[in-house]
Design an enzyme around this catalytic site. Sequence first.
Site, short mmCIF file in Angstrom:
data_model
loop_
_atom_site.label_atom_id
_atom_site.label_comp_id
_atom_site.label_asym_id
_atom_site.label_seq_id
_atom_site.Cartn_x
_atom_site.Cartn_y
_atom_site.Cartn_z
N SER A 297 40.50 46.86 43.41
CA SER A 297 41.12 47.05 42.11
C SER A 297 40.12 46.80 41.02
O SER A 297 39.09 47.69 41.00
CB SER A 297 42.10 45.85 42.18
OG SER A 297 42.88 45.97 40.84
N ASP A 361 49.73 54.43 44.95
CA ASP A 361 49.13 53.64 44.00
C ASP A 361 48.76 54.08 42.72
O ASP A 361 47.96 55.07 42.67
CB ASP A 361 48.08 52.86 44.71
CG ASP A 361 47.36 51.71 43.88
OD1 ASP A 361 48.09 51.24 42.88
OD2 ASP A 361 46.41 51.23 44.36
N HIS A 417 49.42 48.76 45.88
CA HIS A 417 48.25 48.29 45.48
C HIS A 417 47.44 47.14 46.56
O HIS A 417 46.41 46.97 46.24
CB HIS A 417 48.19 47.95 44.09
CG HIS A 417 46.84 47.62 43.33
ND1 HIS A 417 46.03 48.51 43.30
CD2 HIS A 417 46.27 46.34 43.04
CE1 HIS A 417 44.99 48.02 42.71
NE2 HIS A 417 45.12 46.97 42.42
#
Length: 510
Positions: A297, A361, A417
Amino acid sequence: MASLYSIDLSPPLFPSLSFSRKSFLSSLPLKTHNLSTKPTLLRCTSNKNTSLSSNVDQLQEEEEEEEFNRTNDQDPGERLAKKWREIHGQDDWAGLLDPMDPLLRSELIRYGEFAQACYDAFDYDLFSRYCGSCKYNRQHFFERLGMASFGYEVTRYLYATSNFKIPKFFTQSISDEQVWSERANWIGYIAVSNDALTAQLGRRDIVVAWRGTVTRLEWIADFKDYLRPVTEEGIPCPDPWVKVESGFIDLYTDKDPTCQFCKYSAREQVLTKVRKLVEIYSDERGEEVSVTMTGHSLGSALAKLSAYDLAETGAIMAPKGKKAWVTVFSFSGPCVGNGRFKERFEQVLGLKALRVVNVHDPVPKVPGMFVNEHRYEIVRKWGDGLPWSYHHVGVELALNHKRSPFLKETSDQSCFHNLEAHLHLLDGYHGRGERFILATGRDPALVNKASDFLKAHHLVPPFWRQDQNKGMTRSPDRRWMQPEREKLDDHPHDTHHYLDRLGLVENHKS
Protein backbone atom coordinates in the site's frame (compact mmCIF):
# COMPACT_ATOMS: atom_id res chain seq x y z
CA MET A 1 -17.46 -30.17 13.00
CA ALA A 2 -13.85 -30.04 14.12
CA SER A 3 -11.85 -26.92 13.45
CA LEU A 4 -9.87 -27.01 10.24
CA TYR A 5 -6.83 -25.15 11.48
CA SER A 6 -4.39 -25.02 14.34
CA ILE A 7 -3.73 -21.29 14.66
CA ASP A 8 -0.55 -19.90 16.20
CA LEU A 9 -0.56 -16.22 17.11
CA SER A 10 3.07 -15.97 16.01
CA PRO A 11 2.85 -16.52 12.24
CA PRO A 12 5.90 -18.16 10.63
CA LEU A 13 6.36 -17.82 6.91
CA PHE A 14 4.65 -21.09 6.03
CA PRO A 15 2.85 -22.29 9.18
CA SER A 16 1.90 -25.94 9.44
CA LEU A 17 -1.73 -26.94 9.02
CA SER A 18 -3.80 -29.57 10.79
CA PHE A 19 -7.01 -30.92 9.32
CA SER A 20 -10.01 -32.94 10.39
CA ARG A 21 -11.03 -36.08 8.49
CA LYS A 22 -13.85 -34.19 6.86
CA SER A 23 -11.61 -31.33 5.79
CA PHE A 24 -11.98 -30.16 2.22
CA LEU A 25 -8.18 -29.86 2.09
CA SER A 26 -6.08 -32.80 1.03
CA SER A 27 -3.85 -34.19 3.77
CA LEU A 28 -0.54 -33.72 2.02
CA PRO A 29 2.60 -33.53 4.19
CA LEU A 30 3.55 -29.96 5.03
CA LYS A 31 6.81 -28.54 6.32
CA THR A 32 7.91 -25.33 7.95
CA HIS A 33 9.47 -23.13 5.29
CA ASN A 34 13.16 -22.77 4.75
CA LEU A 35 15.24 -22.36 1.64
CA SER A 36 15.97 -26.08 1.44
CA THR A 37 12.34 -27.18 1.67
CA LYS A 38 10.69 -28.28 -1.54
CA PRO A 39 7.25 -26.80 -2.31
CA THR A 40 4.12 -28.83 -1.69
CA LEU A 41 0.87 -28.77 -3.63
CA LEU A 42 -2.28 -28.22 -1.60
CA ARG A 43 -5.72 -28.34 -3.19
CA CYS A 44 -9.35 -27.71 -2.46
CA THR A 45 -11.12 -31.07 -2.87
CA SER A 46 -14.62 -32.35 -2.22
CA ASN A 47 -15.30 -34.82 0.57
CA LYS A 48 -17.58 -36.71 -1.83
CA ASN A 49 -14.78 -38.47 -3.68
CA THR A 50 -16.38 -41.78 -4.62
CA SER A 51 -17.69 -40.80 -8.05
CA LEU A 52 -15.93 -41.73 -11.27
CA SER A 53 -15.35 -38.10 -12.15
CA SER A 54 -13.76 -37.53 -8.73
CA ASN A 55 -11.41 -40.47 -9.28
CA VAL A 56 -10.43 -39.07 -12.67
CA ASP A 57 -9.79 -35.68 -11.12
CA GLN A 58 -7.65 -37.31 -8.44
CA LEU A 59 -5.55 -39.11 -11.04
CA GLN A 60 -5.08 -35.85 -12.94
CA GLU A 61 -4.04 -34.10 -9.75
CA GLU A 62 -1.51 -36.86 -8.96
CA GLU A 63 -0.02 -36.48 -12.44
CA GLU A 64 0.18 -32.72 -11.96
CA GLU A 65 1.94 -33.20 -8.62
CA GLU A 66 4.45 -35.64 -10.12
CA GLU A 67 5.25 -33.16 -12.89
CA PHE A 68 5.48 -30.33 -10.35
CA ASN A 69 7.97 -32.31 -8.25
CA ARG A 70 10.02 -33.29 -11.31
CA THR A 71 10.50 -29.64 -12.24
CA ASN A 72 11.47 -28.74 -8.67
CA ASP A 73 13.72 -31.64 -7.69
CA GLN A 74 16.75 -29.41 -7.18
CA ASP A 75 17.32 -27.97 -3.72
CA PRO A 76 15.66 -24.49 -3.77
CA GLY A 77 18.55 -23.11 -1.71
CA GLU A 78 21.03 -24.21 -4.36
CA ARG A 79 18.84 -22.90 -7.16
CA LEU A 80 18.43 -19.50 -5.51
CA ALA A 81 22.16 -18.96 -5.05
CA LYS A 82 22.60 -19.51 -8.80
CA LYS A 83 19.40 -17.82 -9.95
CA TRP A 84 18.96 -14.86 -7.60
CA ARG A 85 19.66 -12.17 -10.22
CA GLU A 86 16.97 -13.62 -12.45
CA ILE A 87 14.56 -13.81 -9.50
CA HIS A 88 15.40 -10.17 -8.73
CA GLY A 89 14.53 -8.95 -12.20
CA GLN A 90 17.69 -9.14 -14.28
CA ASP A 91 15.56 -9.99 -17.33
CA ASP A 92 12.41 -8.21 -16.10
CA TRP A 93 11.00 -11.57 -14.98
CA ALA A 94 10.58 -12.78 -18.57
CA GLY A 95 9.29 -16.36 -18.55
CA LEU A 96 8.89 -16.46 -14.76
CA LEU A 97 5.35 -15.15 -14.32
CA ASP A 98 3.27 -17.24 -16.71
CA PRO A 99 3.67 -20.02 -15.80
CA MET A 100 4.72 -18.95 -12.31
CA ASP A 101 8.23 -19.92 -11.33
CA PRO A 102 8.05 -21.77 -7.96
CA LEU A 103 11.24 -20.17 -6.68
CA LEU A 104 10.01 -16.68 -7.55
CA ARG A 105 6.71 -17.43 -5.82
CA SER A 106 8.52 -18.51 -2.67
CA GLU A 107 10.70 -15.39 -2.69
CA LEU A 108 7.75 -13.06 -3.26
CA ILE A 109 5.93 -14.59 -0.31
CA ARG A 110 9.07 -14.30 1.80
CA TYR A 111 9.48 -10.59 1.07
CA GLY A 112 5.75 -10.11 1.51
CA GLU A 113 6.15 -11.53 5.01
CA PHE A 114 8.76 -8.85 5.73
CA ALA A 115 6.19 -6.22 4.76
CA GLN A 116 3.46 -7.96 6.80
CA ALA A 117 5.76 -7.84 9.82
CA CYS A 118 5.45 -4.04 9.73
CA TYR A 119 1.74 -4.38 10.45
CA ASP A 120 2.04 -7.19 12.99
CA ALA A 121 4.63 -5.27 15.01
CA PHE A 122 3.00 -1.83 14.86
CA ASP A 123 1.24 -0.58 17.98
CA TYR A 124 -1.92 1.13 16.78
CA ASP A 125 -3.89 0.64 19.99
CA LEU A 126 -5.18 4.11 20.83
CA PHE A 127 -5.25 3.15 24.52
CA SER A 128 -1.55 2.35 24.53
CA ARG A 129 0.95 4.90 25.80
CA TYR A 130 3.26 3.62 23.06
CA CYS A 131 0.74 3.99 20.26
CA GLY A 132 2.53 4.70 16.98
CA SER A 133 5.70 2.81 17.90
CA CYS A 134 6.94 -0.72 17.27
CA LYS A 135 5.77 -3.18 19.91
CA TYR A 136 9.08 -5.02 20.00
CA ASN A 137 12.69 -4.16 20.66
CA ARG A 138 14.87 -4.27 17.56
CA GLN A 139 17.07 -7.09 18.90
CA HIS A 140 14.03 -9.33 19.41
CA PHE A 141 11.91 -8.22 16.45
CA PHE A 142 11.87 -11.38 14.33
CA GLU A 143 11.85 -13.65 17.37
CA ARG A 144 8.70 -12.02 18.76
CA LEU A 145 7.00 -12.36 15.38
CA GLY A 146 7.83 -16.05 15.02
CA MET A 147 10.31 -15.27 12.25
CA ALA A 148 13.60 -16.09 13.99
CA SER A 149 14.34 -18.80 11.41
CA PHE A 150 14.29 -16.29 8.56
CA GLY A 151 17.99 -15.58 8.99
CA TYR A 152 17.88 -11.78 9.16
CA GLU A 153 18.89 -9.26 11.81
CA VAL A 154 17.19 -5.86 12.16
CA THR A 155 19.88 -3.18 12.05
CA ARG A 156 17.73 -0.05 12.17
CA TYR A 157 14.19 1.10 12.80
CA LEU A 158 12.70 3.77 10.57
CA TYR A 159 10.54 6.66 11.76
CA ALA A 160 8.49 9.31 9.99
CA THR A 161 6.85 12.44 11.24
CA SER A 162 3.21 13.35 10.86
CA ASN A 163 2.26 14.95 7.58
CA PHE A 164 -0.74 17.17 7.01
CA LYS A 165 -1.15 15.87 3.44
CA ILE A 166 -1.57 12.28 4.62
CA PRO A 167 -3.31 12.92 7.95
CA LYS A 168 -4.61 9.39 8.48
CA PHE A 169 -1.10 7.96 8.36
CA PHE A 170 -0.25 9.32 11.79
CA THR A 171 -1.42 7.28 14.79
CA GLN A 172 -1.34 8.71 18.29
CA SER A 173 -2.46 7.60 21.73
CA ILE A 174 -5.57 9.10 23.28
CA SER A 175 -3.63 9.28 26.54
CA ASP A 176 -2.24 12.59 27.75
CA GLU A 177 0.79 10.68 28.98
CA GLN A 178 3.12 10.44 26.00
CA VAL A 179 6.05 8.24 26.95
CA TRP A 180 7.90 8.02 23.67
CA SER A 181 7.01 10.67 21.07
CA GLU A 182 4.31 13.17 20.20
CA ARG A 183 5.46 13.61 16.61
CA ALA A 184 6.87 10.33 15.28
CA ASN A 185 5.45 7.08 13.96
CA TRP A 186 7.40 3.89 13.42
CA ILE A 187 7.28 3.21 9.70
CA GLY A 188 9.53 0.22 9.02
CA TYR A 189 12.95 -1.30 9.43
CA ILE A 190 16.20 -2.30 7.73
CA ALA A 191 17.43 -5.88 8.13
CA VAL A 192 20.46 -7.82 6.87
CA SER A 193 20.85 -11.53 6.15
CA ASN A 194 23.14 -13.42 8.52
CA ASP A 195 26.19 -15.37 7.37
CA ALA A 196 24.43 -18.74 7.13
CA LEU A 197 21.56 -17.41 5.03
CA THR A 198 23.91 -15.29 2.91
CA ALA A 199 25.63 -18.50 1.78
CA GLN A 200 22.26 -19.90 0.66
CA LEU A 201 21.14 -16.67 -1.01
CA GLY A 202 24.35 -16.26 -2.99
CA ARG A 203 24.79 -12.68 -1.77
CA ARG A 204 24.36 -10.46 1.30
CA ASP A 205 20.78 -9.21 1.28
CA ILE A 206 19.71 -5.89 2.79
CA VAL A 207 15.94 -5.63 3.23
CA VAL A 208 14.17 -2.30 3.64
CA ALA A 209 10.54 -2.88 4.66
CA TRP A 210 7.99 -0.06 4.75
CA ARG A 211 4.70 0.01 6.60
CA GLY A 212 1.48 1.10 4.95
CA THR A 213 -1.43 2.80 6.65
CA VAL A 214 -3.53 0.99 9.22
CA THR A 215 -6.76 2.89 8.65
CA ARG A 216 -8.18 0.61 5.94
CA LEU A 217 -8.84 2.62 2.75
CA GLU A 218 -9.60 6.12 3.99
CA TRP A 219 -6.19 7.37 2.88
CA ILE A 220 -7.22 7.16 -0.79
CA ALA A 221 -9.10 10.42 -0.25
CA ASP A 222 -5.82 12.07 0.73
CA PHE A 223 -4.30 11.72 -2.74
CA LYS A 224 -5.44 15.09 -4.01
CA ASP A 225 -2.13 16.89 -4.33
CA TYR A 226 -0.20 17.45 -7.49
CA LEU A 227 3.05 15.96 -8.68
CA ARG A 228 6.14 17.77 -7.53
CA PRO A 229 9.75 17.72 -8.86
CA VAL A 230 12.03 15.52 -6.77
CA THR A 231 14.71 18.21 -7.01
CA GLU A 232 12.62 20.38 -4.70
CA GLU A 233 13.34 17.87 -1.93
CA GLY A 234 17.08 17.69 -2.49
CA ILE A 235 17.20 14.51 -4.59
CA PRO A 236 20.00 15.16 -7.09
CA CYS A 237 18.14 14.46 -10.33
CA PRO A 238 19.40 16.26 -13.48
CA ASP A 239 15.92 16.17 -15.02
CA PRO A 240 13.63 18.81 -13.45
CA TRP A 241 10.58 17.13 -15.01
CA VAL A 242 10.93 13.99 -12.89
CA LYS A 243 8.02 14.35 -10.48
CA VAL A 244 6.39 12.30 -7.73
CA GLU A 245 3.21 12.57 -5.68
CA SER A 246 3.71 15.35 -3.16
CA GLY A 247 2.20 13.48 -0.21
CA PHE A 248 4.66 10.60 -0.62
CA ILE A 249 7.71 12.84 -0.96
CA ASP A 250 6.66 14.90 2.06
CA LEU A 251 6.26 11.83 4.24
CA TYR A 252 9.62 10.56 3.01
CA THR A 253 11.56 13.79 3.55
CA ASP A 254 9.83 15.60 6.43
CA LYS A 255 11.59 15.86 9.80
CA ASP A 256 11.26 17.65 13.10
CA PRO A 257 14.43 18.87 14.87
CA THR A 258 12.57 18.90 18.20
CA CYS A 259 11.70 15.18 18.00
CA GLN A 260 14.21 12.57 19.13
CA PHE A 261 12.98 10.02 16.59
CA CYS A 262 12.40 12.17 13.52
CA LYS A 263 15.14 14.77 13.76
CA TYR A 264 16.43 12.89 10.71
CA SER A 265 13.92 12.29 7.92
CA ALA A 266 12.97 8.78 6.82
CA ARG A 267 14.99 9.53 3.71
CA GLU A 268 18.12 10.35 5.67
CA GLN A 269 17.65 7.29 7.86
CA VAL A 270 17.49 4.96 4.85
CA LEU A 271 20.28 6.56 2.82
CA THR A 272 22.80 6.59 5.66
CA LYS A 273 22.14 3.06 6.88
CA VAL A 274 22.14 1.46 3.44
CA ARG A 275 25.32 3.33 2.50
CA LYS A 276 27.02 2.07 5.66
CA LEU A 277 25.95 -1.53 5.08
CA VAL A 278 27.00 -1.47 1.43
CA GLU A 279 30.44 -0.21 2.46
CA ILE A 280 30.82 -2.90 5.12
CA TYR A 281 29.74 -5.88 3.04
CA SER A 282 30.77 -4.82 -0.45
CA ASP A 283 34.05 -3.00 0.18
CA GLU A 284 35.35 -4.42 3.44
CA ARG A 285 34.20 -8.02 2.93
CA GLY A 286 34.10 -8.16 -0.86
CA GLU A 287 30.63 -9.70 -1.00
CA GLU A 288 27.86 -9.42 -3.55
CA VAL A 289 25.18 -7.18 -2.08
CA SER A 290 21.50 -6.79 -2.92
CA VAL A 291 19.14 -4.16 -1.55
CA THR A 292 15.56 -5.41 -1.62
CA MET A 293 12.80 -2.89 -0.96
CA THR A 294 9.39 -4.17 0.03
CA GLY A 295 6.14 -2.64 1.21
CA HIS A 296 2.38 -2.80 0.95
CA SER A 297 0.00 0.00 0.00
CA LEU A 298 1.54 3.32 1.06
CA GLY A 299 4.61 1.29 2.05
CA SER A 300 4.86 0.13 -1.55
CA ALA A 301 5.01 3.74 -2.73
CA LEU A 302 7.75 4.51 -0.21
CA ALA A 303 9.66 1.40 -1.30
CA LYS A 304 9.72 2.58 -4.93
CA LEU A 305 10.54 6.16 -3.99
CA SER A 306 13.38 5.16 -1.67
CA ALA A 307 14.81 2.69 -4.22
CA TYR A 308 14.89 5.48 -6.77
CA ASP A 309 16.52 7.83 -4.25
CA LEU A 310 19.18 5.26 -3.29
CA ALA A 311 20.20 4.91 -6.92
CA GLU A 312 19.97 8.60 -7.78
CA THR A 313 21.94 9.68 -4.71
CA GLY A 314 24.57 6.97 -5.12
CA ALA A 315 24.02 5.37 -1.72
CA ILE A 316 24.21 1.90 -3.29
CA MET A 317 27.64 2.63 -4.75
CA ALA A 318 30.48 1.57 -2.47
CA PRO A 319 33.61 3.80 -2.39
CA LYS A 320 35.57 1.19 -4.37
CA GLY A 321 33.03 1.40 -7.17
CA LYS A 322 31.02 -1.78 -6.65
CA LYS A 323 27.27 -1.19 -6.90
CA ALA A 324 24.60 -3.10 -5.00
CA TRP A 325 21.70 -4.64 -6.91
CA VAL A 326 18.38 -2.93 -6.12
CA THR A 327 14.95 -4.55 -6.54
CA VAL A 328 11.48 -3.55 -5.39
CA PHE A 329 8.89 -6.19 -4.54
CA SER A 330 5.73 -4.14 -4.08
CA PHE A 331 2.30 -5.27 -2.96
CA SER A 332 -0.91 -3.42 -3.82
CA GLY A 333 0.88 -0.14 -4.34
CA PRO A 334 -0.41 3.11 -5.83
CA CYS A 335 1.30 5.06 -8.60
CA VAL A 336 4.23 7.18 -7.42
CA GLY A 337 5.40 9.45 -10.22
CA ASN A 338 4.95 10.68 -13.78
CA GLY A 339 6.23 9.29 -17.07
CA ARG A 340 9.63 10.93 -16.65
CA PHE A 341 9.98 9.30 -13.24
CA LYS A 342 9.21 5.91 -14.82
CA GLU A 343 11.73 6.52 -17.60
CA ARG A 344 14.48 7.50 -15.20
CA PHE A 345 13.64 4.68 -12.76
CA GLU A 346 13.72 1.94 -15.37
CA GLN A 347 15.89 3.07 -18.28
CA VAL A 348 18.44 5.46 -16.81
CA LEU A 349 19.00 3.98 -13.35
CA GLY A 350 18.17 0.40 -14.33
CA LEU A 351 16.04 -0.30 -11.27
CA LYS A 352 13.76 -3.33 -11.17
CA ALA A 353 10.29 -3.46 -9.64
CA LEU A 354 7.75 -6.28 -9.56
CA ARG A 355 4.29 -5.11 -8.54
CA VAL A 356 1.89 -7.71 -7.12
CA VAL A 357 -1.71 -6.53 -7.39
CA ASN A 358 -5.25 -7.86 -7.05
CA VAL A 359 -7.18 -6.79 -10.15
CA HIS A 360 -10.21 -5.91 -7.99
CA ASP A 361 -8.24 -3.68 -5.60
CA PRO A 362 -8.81 0.05 -6.25
CA VAL A 363 -5.53 1.23 -4.68
CA PRO A 364 -3.17 0.39 -7.60
CA LYS A 365 -5.42 2.47 -9.84
CA VAL A 366 -4.71 5.71 -7.95
CA PRO A 367 -3.48 8.40 -8.29
CA GLY A 368 -3.77 9.01 -12.03
CA MET A 369 -7.06 7.25 -12.61
CA PHE A 370 -7.78 9.37 -15.69
CA VAL A 371 -4.29 9.93 -17.13
CA ASN A 372 -1.95 6.94 -16.87
CA GLU A 373 0.10 4.46 -18.91
CA HIS A 374 -3.02 2.52 -19.98
CA ARG A 375 -4.49 5.40 -21.97
CA TYR A 376 -4.01 5.96 -25.69
CA GLU A 377 -0.62 7.38 -26.62
CA ILE A 378 -2.09 10.71 -27.72
CA VAL A 379 -3.84 11.03 -24.34
CA ARG A 380 -0.64 10.15 -22.49
CA LYS A 381 1.41 12.71 -24.40
CA TRP A 382 -1.21 15.35 -23.76
CA GLY A 383 -1.43 14.39 -20.08
CA ASP A 384 2.31 14.15 -19.38
CA GLY A 385 2.44 17.88 -18.87
CA LEU A 386 -0.42 17.85 -16.39
CA PRO A 387 0.19 17.73 -12.63
CA TRP A 388 -1.96 14.60 -12.19
CA SER A 389 -0.52 12.31 -14.88
CA TYR A 390 0.89 9.16 -13.25
CA HIS A 391 2.67 6.06 -14.53
CA HIS A 392 3.43 2.80 -12.75
CA VAL A 393 7.02 1.56 -12.77
CA GLY A 394 8.23 -1.99 -13.31
CA VAL A 395 6.38 -5.20 -14.16
CA GLU A 396 2.91 -6.07 -12.94
CA LEU A 397 1.84 -9.48 -11.64
CA ALA A 398 -1.96 -9.38 -11.68
CA LEU A 399 -3.85 -11.77 -9.38
CA ASN A 400 -7.59 -12.29 -9.01
CA HIS A 401 -9.10 -13.10 -5.62
CA LYS A 402 -12.16 -14.63 -7.32
CA ARG A 403 -9.95 -17.50 -8.47
CA SER A 404 -9.44 -18.70 -4.88
CA PRO A 405 -12.05 -21.20 -3.61
CA PHE A 406 -11.15 -20.18 -0.05
CA LEU A 407 -12.36 -16.57 -0.32
CA LYS A 408 -15.94 -15.38 -0.12
CA GLU A 409 -17.87 -12.81 -2.09
CA THR A 410 -17.81 -9.47 -0.31
CA SER A 411 -18.27 -5.78 -1.02
CA ASP A 412 -15.59 -4.82 1.51
CA GLN A 413 -12.81 -3.41 -0.65
CA SER A 414 -10.36 -3.49 2.24
CA CYS A 415 -10.39 -7.30 1.82
CA PHE A 416 -9.30 -6.90 -1.81
CA HIS A 417 -6.42 -4.73 -0.56
CA ASN A 418 -5.34 -6.96 2.33
CA LEU A 419 -1.70 -8.07 2.21
CA GLU A 420 -2.28 -11.53 3.67
CA ALA A 421 -4.88 -12.10 0.94
CA HIS A 422 -2.28 -11.16 -1.68
CA LEU A 423 0.18 -13.68 -0.23
CA HIS A 424 -2.55 -16.34 -0.27
CA LEU A 425 -3.27 -15.56 -3.94
CA LEU A 426 0.43 -15.80 -4.74
CA ASP A 427 0.55 -19.23 -3.15
CA GLY A 428 -2.20 -20.54 -5.42
CA TYR A 429 -1.22 -18.77 -8.64
CA HIS A 430 0.42 -20.89 -11.35
CA GLY A 431 -0.30 -18.77 -14.41
CA ARG A 432 -3.16 -17.16 -16.25
CA GLY A 433 -6.00 -19.62 -16.70
CA GLU A 434 -4.35 -22.25 -14.48
CA ARG A 435 -6.14 -23.88 -11.56
CA PHE A 436 -5.75 -22.31 -8.12
CA ILE A 437 -3.57 -24.79 -6.20
CA LEU A 438 -1.77 -23.86 -2.98
CA ALA A 439 1.85 -24.71 -3.65
CA THR A 440 3.72 -24.08 -0.40
CA GLY A 441 1.28 -25.08 2.30
CA ARG A 442 0.88 -21.51 3.52
CA ASP A 443 -1.99 -21.45 5.99
CA PRO A 444 -5.17 -19.92 4.47
CA ALA A 445 -6.21 -18.97 8.03
CA LEU A 446 -3.70 -16.11 7.85
CA VAL A 447 -6.04 -14.34 5.43
CA ASN A 448 -8.42 -13.67 8.32
CA LYS A 449 -5.67 -12.47 10.64
CA ALA A 450 -6.81 -8.87 10.14
CA SER A 451 -9.80 -9.20 7.81
CA ASP A 452 -13.03 -11.10 7.20
CA PHE A 453 -12.38 -12.69 3.81
CA LEU A 454 -12.47 -16.48 4.27
CA LYS A 455 -15.64 -18.44 3.64
CA ALA A 456 -17.48 -19.18 6.87
CA HIS A 457 -17.30 -22.98 6.61
CA HIS A 458 -13.53 -22.81 7.12
CA LEU A 459 -14.33 -21.94 10.76
CA VAL A 460 -11.64 -19.28 11.00
CA PRO A 461 -12.87 -16.24 12.93
CA PRO A 462 -12.27 -12.83 11.35
CA PHE A 463 -9.66 -10.45 12.79
CA TRP A 464 -8.33 -13.21 15.01
CA ARG A 465 -4.80 -11.99 15.64
CA GLN A 466 -4.26 -9.97 18.81
CA ASP A 467 -1.79 -9.74 21.67
CA GLN A 468 -2.59 -11.87 24.67
CA ASN A 469 -4.94 -9.92 26.95
CA LYS A 470 -4.46 -7.03 24.49
CA GLY A 471 -1.03 -6.40 25.98
CA MET A 472 -2.19 -6.04 29.59
CA THR A 473 -0.16 -7.74 32.32
CA ARG A 474 -0.46 -8.04 36.08
CA SER A 475 1.76 -5.96 38.34
CA PRO A 476 3.27 -7.36 41.57
CA ASP A 477 0.23 -6.07 43.45
CA ARG A 478 -1.99 -8.07 41.04
CA ARG A 479 -3.38 -5.06 39.21
CA TRP A 480 -3.81 -5.19 35.45
CA MET A 481 -1.68 -2.60 33.68
CA GLN A 482 0.28 -1.82 30.52
CA PRO A 483 3.87 -3.01 30.99
CA GLU A 484 6.84 -0.75 30.55
CA ARG A 485 8.82 -1.35 27.38
CA GLU A 486 12.50 -1.54 26.67
CA LYS A 487 14.15 1.67 25.52
CA LEU A 488 13.26 2.47 21.92
CA ASP A 489 16.12 2.90 19.47
CA ASP A 490 16.31 6.26 17.77
CA HIS A 491 19.30 7.06 15.52
CA PRO A 492 22.81 5.59 15.33
CA HIS A 493 25.56 7.97 16.42
CA ASP A 494 27.20 7.87 12.98
CA THR A 495 24.12 9.08 11.03
CA HIS A 496 25.53 12.58 10.57
CA HIS A 497 28.86 11.11 9.43
CA TYR A 498 27.19 9.20 6.59
CA LEU A 499 25.06 12.18 5.67
CA ASP A 500 28.34 14.01 5.18
CA ARG A 501 29.71 11.14 3.06
CA LEU A 502 26.63 11.42 0.84
CA GLY A 503 26.89 15.19 0.58
CA LEU A 504 23.60 15.73 2.39
CA VAL A 505 24.78 17.63 5.47
CA GLU A 506 23.63 20.94 4.02
CA ASN A 507 20.12 19.53 3.85
CA HIS A 508 20.07 18.68 7.53
CA LYS A 509 19.38 21.21 10.20
CA SER A 510 19.71 19.81 13.68
